[in-house]
Design a protein around this motif. Structure first.
Motif, PDB file in Angstrom:
ATOM      1  N   GLN A  40     -22.406   6.405 -32.119  1.00 30.48           N
ATOM      2  CA  GLN A  40     -21.203   7.222 -32.214  1.00 30.48           C
ATOM      3  C   GLN A  40     -20.036   6.535 -31.500  1.00 30.48           C
ATOM      4  OE1 GLN A  40     -22.544  10.924 -30.541  1.00 30.48           O
ATOM      5  NE2 GLN A  40     -23.244  11.714 -32.511  1.00 30.48           N
ATOM      6  N   MET A  41     -20.301   5.983 -30.337  1.00 26.16           N
ATOM      7  CA  MET A  41     -19.239   5.289 -29.596  1.00 26.16           C
ATOM      8  C   MET A  41     -18.724   4.087 -30.381  1.00 26.16           C
ATOM      9  SD  MET A  41     -20.422   5.137 -25.656  1.00 26.16           S
ATOM     10  CE  MET A  41     -20.326   6.561 -24.592  1.00 26.16           C
ATOM     11  N   MET A  42     -19.645   3.326 -30.938  1.00 21.12           N
ATOM     12  CA  MET A  42     -19.249   2.114 -31.661  1.00 21.12           C
ATOM     13  C   MET A  42     -18.556   2.451 -32.980  1.00 21.12           C
ATOM     14  SD  MET A  42     -22.280  -0.649 -30.764  1.00 21.12           S
ATOM     15  CE  MET A  42     -23.611   0.350 -31.369  1.00 21.12           C
ATOM     16  N   GLN A  43     -18.885   3.592 -33.593  1.00 22.31           N
ATOM     17  CA  GLN A  43     -18.186   4.022 -34.809  1.00 22.31           C
ATOM     18  C   GLN A  43     -16.791   4.513 -34.469  1.00 22.31           C
ATOM     19  OE1 GLN A  43     -20.769   6.905 -36.620  1.00 22.31           O
ATOM     20  NE2 GLN A  43     -22.149   5.349 -37.447  1.00 22.31           N
ATOM     21  N   HIS A  44     -16.677   5.181 -33.333  1.00 23.32           N
ATOM     22  CA  HIS A  44     -15.384   5.696 -32.898  1.00 23.32           C
ATOM     23  C   HIS A  44     -14.446   4.562 -32.490  1.00 23.32           C
ATOM     24  CE1 HIS A  44     -12.559   8.651 -31.409  1.00 23.32           C
ATOM     25  NE2 HIS A  44     -12.496   8.020 -30.253  1.00 23.32           N
ATOM     26  N   ASN A  45     -14.987   3.541 -31.858  1.00 17.57           N
ATOM     27  CA  ASN A  45     -14.200   2.384 -31.438  1.00 17.57           C
ATOM     28  C   ASN A  45     -14.935   1.135 -31.921  1.00 17.57           C
ATOM     29  OD1 ASN A  45     -12.868   0.283 -30.189  1.00 17.57           O
ATOM     30  ND2 ASN A  45     -12.773   1.270 -28.185  1.00 17.57           N
ATOM     31  N   THR A  46     -14.493   0.602 -33.048  1.00 21.22           N
ATOM     32  CA  THR A  46     -15.196  -0.507 -33.687  1.00 21.22           C
ATOM     33  C   THR A  46     -15.128  -1.803 -32.881  1.00 21.22           C
ATOM     34  OG1 THR A  46     -13.227  -0.971 -35.025  1.00 21.22           O
ATOM     35  CG2 THR A  46     -14.933   0.439 -35.993  1.00 21.22           C
ATOM     36  N   ARG A  47     -14.302  -1.864 -31.864  1.00 16.89           N
ATOM     37  CA  ARG A  47     -14.222  -3.063 -31.021  1.00 16.89           C
ATOM     38  C   ARG A  47     -15.322  -3.110 -29.960  1.00 16.89           C
ATOM     39  NH1 ARG A  47      -7.979  -3.438 -29.328  1.00 16.89           N
ATOM     40  NH2 ARG A  47      -7.134  -2.606 -31.237  1.00 16.89           N
TER      41      ARG A  47
END
Length: 107
Positions: A40-47
């Motif tokens: 979820q974190m990586m989808q929210h912030n793709t960087r």
């Protein structure tokens, strides 16, 4: 340590082998929740890399643990105060009961 279990977890494409006293199904559930949270974190912030997401999850978990510890300490303090109040109330009740007994004798 006794009764240790080896648990294999796969989180964000990396395998981890843990030696734990915790139940394997519990550890698997933790690993799955970590996987979901990191995704979820990586989808929210793709960087974010998996490492960065893991560090953020660790910080969040530590924050929650510190908050829980503070809450537990506050509850212990409150319980101590309640016990002190109850002890005082019992003393007062005993004293009043003694006074009632004395008054009945004087009649």
């Amino acid at each position: 340590m006794d009764d240790q279990t080896t648990v294999r977890l796969s989180i964000c494409g990396l395998d981890y082998i843990l030696l734990t006293q915790k139940d394997e199904s519990y550890m698997q559930a933790l690993g799955q929740q970590l996987q979901v949270t990191m995704n979820q974190m990586m989808q929210h912030n793709t960087r974010l890399s998996a490492t960065q997401a893991a560090v953020l999850c660790a910080l969040r978990a530590m924050d929650e643990a510190f908050d829980a510890q503070t809450d537990a300490e506050n509850l212990r303090e409150r319980i101590g105060e309640y016990l002190d109040d109850a002890t005082q109330a019992r003393r007062e009740a005993a004293m009043l009961q003694s006074e009632i007994t004395d008054l009945k004798r004087r009649k």
